[in-house]
Design a protein around this motif. Structure first.
Motif, short mmCIF file in Angstrom:
data_model
loop_
_atom_site.label_atom_id
_atom_site.label_comp_id
_atom_site.label_asym_id
_atom_site.label_seq_id
_atom_site.Cartn_x
_atom_site.Cartn_y
_atom_site.Cartn_z
N ALA A 18 -9.55 -8.80 -6.82
CA ALA A 18 -10.55 -7.83 -6.36
C ALA A 18 -10.29 -7.44 -4.91
O ALA A 18 -10.37 -6.27 -4.54
N VAL A 19 -9.97 -8.42 -4.07
CA VAL A 19 -9.71 -8.12 -2.65
C VAL A 19 -8.47 -7.24 -2.49
O VAL A 19 -8.48 -6.26 -1.75
N SER A 21 -7.08 -5.25 -4.71
CA SER A 21 -7.29 -3.91 -5.25
C SER A 21 -8.23 -3.09 -4.37
O SER A 21 -8.13 -1.86 -4.31
N TRP A 22 -9.13 -3.75 -3.66
CA TRP A 22 -9.99 -3.05 -2.70
C TRP A 22 -9.14 -2.40 -1.62
O TRP A 22 -9.40 -1.29 -1.18
N ARG A 23 -8.10 -3.12 -1.19
CA ARG A 23 -7.19 -2.60 -0.17
C ARG A 23 -6.42 -1.38 -0.66
O ARG A 23 -6.07 -0.51 0.12
N GLY A 25 -7.57 0.87 -2.71
CA GLY A 25 -8.52 1.98 -2.72
C GLY A 25 -9.16 2.14 -4.07
O GLY A 25 -8.47 2.19 -5.08
N LEU A 26 -10.49 2.21 -4.06
CA LEU A 26 -11.21 2.32 -5.32
C LEU A 26 -11.43 3.76 -5.75
O LEU A 26 -11.41 4.06 -6.93
N THR A 27 -11.66 4.61 -4.81
CA THR A 27 -11.86 6.03 -5.12
C THR A 27 -11.02 6.86 -4.16
O THR A 27 -10.71 6.46 -3.05
N GLY A 35 -6.90 1.49 -7.56
CA GLY A 35 -7.43 0.16 -7.33
C GLY A 35 -8.70 -0.14 -8.10
O GLY A 35 -9.14 -1.30 -8.12
N LEU A 36 -9.31 0.86 -8.73
CA LEU A 36 -10.60 0.64 -9.38
C LEU A 36 -10.51 -0.30 -10.58
O LEU A 36 -11.29 -1.25 -10.69
N PHE A 39 -9.85 -3.87 -9.62
CA PHE A 39 -11.02 -4.39 -8.92
C PHE A 39 -12.07 -4.85 -9.92
O PHE A 39 -12.59 -5.96 -9.83
N LEU A 43 -13.24 -8.70 -10.68
CA LEU A 43 -14.63 -9.14 -10.62
C LEU A 43 -15.06 -9.81 -11.92
O LEU A 43 -15.79 -10.81 -11.91
#
Length: 146
Positions: A18-19, A21-23, A25-27, A35-36, A39, A43
């Protein structure tokens, strides 16, 4: 004790995914970014580990190893995944997918050749239609153009 360590491993792996993939980018400008999905998957893995950690331990007293057929199935899954990973750059998604499905269906499901070939071709065609054409994703093409 070992159960708790495995559950902690799932929490750490899911949290790490999750961390990271947050880096990524989610959107993005046009909606969900690359990365969504990892992420959300991270989770879910993390939440599963937390859920297992909070439940009462179901320690197994006698561990049973798979019989010969079970080991053959495990080997078939590993061989299929290794073949898919190694052959996609050379054969493309379609051909590698059909061969991988044949390996999996023959070793894991032990289905007949006729049903294995039919299911392999149909499942890869549906996947290509959904992801390649409908969603417009770039799937690796082989030397034959598909």
């Amino acid at each position: 004790m070992i159960e708790r360590l495995v559950n902690l491993t799932w929490i750490l792996v899911g949290g790490g995914a999750a961390v990271l993939s947050w880096r990524i980018g989610l959107t993005g400008q046009y909606g969900p970014d690359s990365g969504l999905f990892p992420f959300v998957a991270g989770l879910l893995v993390c939440a599963g580990g937390v859920g297992l950690m909070l439940t009462r331990s179901n320690a197994v007293t006698g561990l049973e190893w798979p019989d010969r057929t079970g080991w053959r199935r495990i080997g078939g899954v590993l061989a299929g995944l290794a073949f898919m990973a190694a052959s996609i750059p050379y054969l493309g998604f379609a051909v590698a997918g059909v061969i991988t499905m044949l390996i999996l269906l023959r070793t894991v499901e032990q289905s007949s050749w006729r049903s294995s070939i039919l299911l392999a071709v149909v499942s890869v065609a549906v996947t290509l239609g959904l992801f390649g054409y409908l969603l417009g994703l770039q799937l690796p093409r082989g030397p034959w153009g598909f």
